[in-house]
Design an enzyme around this catalytic site. Sequence first.
Site, mmCIF file in Angstrom:
data_model
loop_
_atom_site.group_PDB
_atom_site.id
_atom_site.type_symbol
_atom_site.label_atom_id
_atom_site.label_comp_id
_atom_site.label_asym_id
_atom_site.label_seq_id
_atom_site.Cartn_x
_atom_site.Cartn_y
_atom_site.Cartn_z
ATOM 1 C CB THR A 28 -0.891 0.009 1.259
ATOM 2 O OG1 THR A 28 -1.743 -1.142 1.223
ATOM 3 C CG2 THR A 28 -1.750 1.260 1.338
ATOM 4 C CD GLU A 103 1.567 -1.733 4.579
ATOM 5 O OE1 GLU A 103 1.250 -0.902 3.723
ATOM 6 O OE2 GLU A 103 2.297 -1.453 5.553
ATOM 7 C CE LYS A 121 9.600 7.339 1.832
ATOM 8 N NZ LYS A 121 9.779 8.157 0.630
#
Length: 219
Positions: A28, A103, A121
Amino acid sequence: MTQDELKKAVGWAALQYVQPGTIVGVGTGSTAAHFIDALGTMKGQIEGAVSSSDASTEKLKSLGITVFDLNSVDRLGIYVDGADEINGHMQMIKGGGAALTREKIIASVADKFICIADASKQVDILGKFPLPVEVIPMARSAVARQLVKLGGRPEYRQGVVTDNGNVILDVHGLEILDAIALENAINGIPGVVTVGLFANRGADVALIGTADGVKTIVK
């Protein structure tokens, strides 16, 4: 390249791990959305997908990809998803999009977890991004008090209800040196559904979007 272009690059790069005739685990978020777009080009070659959120399910179906309930699937070869942070041990913070529980469930079933992310990230120490914790609504205050004892500053994510009907506490101020220990500690608090630390089950492969192209890191 813009951040979105880097996300698109890693989303499409993940296609190389998709085997024809298989069911693919799909995450997602904005980076996973690019992977779903890419997966749409293979819809005639794969059996379908298992999705971690209602939003991803809608997108998959709009592209003509069959979406299976996880209960009807024996195993998944791969799970492809983004991350809010990833460290050198392939441990991640996830859950900025509030889909962390589904998830984590799908990741636990998959043979291989492929993390797709842009270079922003990557971190040395997890925790600058607030750590999401999915909580049963009636336990919100009790869980928050326990999170304070662990050194964090929990903040209720106003107006957000997860696909499971729960709420999110975002924990600020953590410097996560032992991610596995913290994941286990938070998961042990009564009322916690799950924490967005993916340390016990980290990524097996990371595809990182950089200005010089997609970098592949294998655990």
